[in-house]
Write a protein that holds these residues in place. Sequence first.
Motif, short mmCIF file in Angstrom:
data_model
loop_
_atom_site.label_atom_id
_atom_site.label_comp_id
_atom_site.label_asym_id
_atom_site.label_seq_id
_atom_site.Cartn_x
_atom_site.Cartn_y
_atom_site.Cartn_z
N TRP A 52 0.82 -1.38 -0.10
CA TRP A 52 -0.04 0.12 -0.03
C TRP A 52 0.84 1.29 0.04
O TRP A 52 1.80 1.20 0.80
CB TRP A 52 -1.12 -0.15 1.19
CG TRP A 52 -2.14 -0.83 1.05
CD1 TRP A 52 -2.15 -2.21 1.63
CD2 TRP A 52 -3.33 -0.72 0.38
NE1 TRP A 52 -3.46 -2.84 1.20
CE2 TRP A 52 -4.10 -1.93 0.37
CE3 TRP A 52 -3.71 0.27 -0.47
CZ2 TRP A 52 -5.33 -2.25 -0.18
CZ3 TRP A 52 -5.02 0.32 -1.04
CH2 TRP A 52 -5.65 -1.03 -1.10
N VAL A 78 -0.01 -1.27 -4.95
CA VAL A 78 0.77 -1.40 -6.02
C VAL A 78 1.76 -2.22 -5.87
O VAL A 78 2.08 -3.00 -4.96
CB VAL A 78 1.85 0.11 -6.25
CG1 VAL A 78 0.97 1.44 -6.51
CG2 VAL A 78 2.64 0.14 -5.16
N VAL A 81 -0.87 -0.29 -10.37
CA VAL A 81 -2.14 -0.07 -9.53
C VAL A 81 -2.93 -1.16 -9.39
O VAL A 81 -3.60 -1.44 -10.53
CB VAL A 81 -2.89 1.30 -9.61
CG1 VAL A 81 -3.98 1.32 -8.74
CG2 VAL A 81 -1.97 2.52 -9.55
N TRP A 137 -7.32 0.45 -4.83
CA TRP A 137 -6.97 1.72 -4.37
C TRP A 137 -8.15 1.92 -3.23
O TRP A 137 -9.17 1.19 -3.33
CB TRP A 137 -7.07 2.92 -5.15
CG TRP A 137 -8.20 3.11 -6.24
CD1 TRP A 137 -9.64 2.68 -5.95
CD2 TRP A 137 -8.41 3.47 -7.62
NE1 TRP A 137 -10.33 3.05 -6.98
CE2 TRP A 137 -9.47 3.62 -8.22
CE3 TRP A 137 -7.14 4.10 -8.30
CZ2 TRP A 137 -9.86 4.03 -9.16
CZ3 TRP A 137 -7.45 4.76 -9.46
CH2 TRP A 137 -8.92 4.85 -10.21
N ARG A 185 -5.05 5.90 -0.93
CA ARG A 185 -3.87 5.04 -0.81
C ARG A 185 -4.13 4.23 -2.15
O ARG A 185 -5.26 3.70 -2.46
CB ARG A 185 -3.49 4.36 0.44
CG ARG A 185 -4.65 3.33 0.79
CD ARG A 185 -4.23 2.66 2.20
NE ARG A 185 -4.82 1.56 2.66
CZ ARG A 185 -4.40 0.74 3.37
NH1 ARG A 185 -3.22 0.78 3.91
NH2 ARG A 185 -5.38 -0.43 3.30
N LEU A 186 -2.90 3.66 -2.74
CA LEU A 186 -3.08 2.61 -3.77
C LEU A 186 -2.10 1.28 -3.31
O LEU A 186 -1.10 1.44 -2.64
CB LEU A 186 -2.35 3.33 -5.01
CG LEU A 186 -2.58 4.75 -5.53
CD1 LEU A 186 -1.88 5.22 -6.62
CD2 LEU A 186 -4.06 4.68 -5.86
N VAL A 222 -11.15 0.33 -9.63
CA VAL A 222 -9.76 0.89 -10.51
C VAL A 222 -10.01 0.46 -11.89
O VAL A 222 -10.39 -0.57 -12.41
CB VAL A 222 -8.66 0.11 -9.92
CG1 VAL A 222 -7.32 0.08 -10.82
CG2 VAL A 222 -8.66 0.23 -8.62
N ILE A 233 -7.17 5.64 -13.41
CA ILE A 233 -6.09 5.73 -13.11
C ILE A 233 -5.49 7.16 -13.66
O ILE A 233 -4.88 8.08 -13.28
CB ILE A 233 -5.10 4.57 -13.32
CG1 ILE A 233 -5.33 3.53 -12.37
CG2 ILE A 233 -3.83 4.97 -13.28
CD1 ILE A 233 -4.64 2.28 -12.83
#
Length: 145
Positions: free
Chosen positions: A12, A23, A65, A68, A20-21, A81, A86
């Motif tokens: 995160w 990834v 990503v 999220w 927050r993403l 998402v 994005i």
Amino acid sequence: MIRLNMTAAPEWLNLAPGLRLLVGPLTTALMVSARADPAIEDLPDGASQERLALAMAKAVARRAVLDWEGVGDDAGNIVPVSPEGIDALLEIWPVFEAFQTRYVAKGLILDAEKNVSASSPTGPSAGATGTARPARGPARTAPQD
């Protein structure tokens, strides 16, 4: 020293309060894939560095990503998402800047450092800079026993 993350687990990334993403790791495969993104290849010759940076950040984010939190539409409904989402998220300057510094820059800084010192030009002191003042005259010979 390079610290290897052998787990390659998603993490995160906090970009802003309430945003927050999730990834994936910034890998060579991800960066190579992002560089080959059609949005980057379609940029005209001579495109500005700013335009290229935004296109590259979006290409990286579309690949990195996974999930999220804190992203919603005008009515406050949670938005899933998507590539379009994005791209829209990275059009927000503070989000773009945070993504660049907290995710992309880690890889770029390591690339710039190359994890070694730069080589010096050839010669005994070609890479060195003189710091001592020149001598006023020849030194006396040392006494002999």
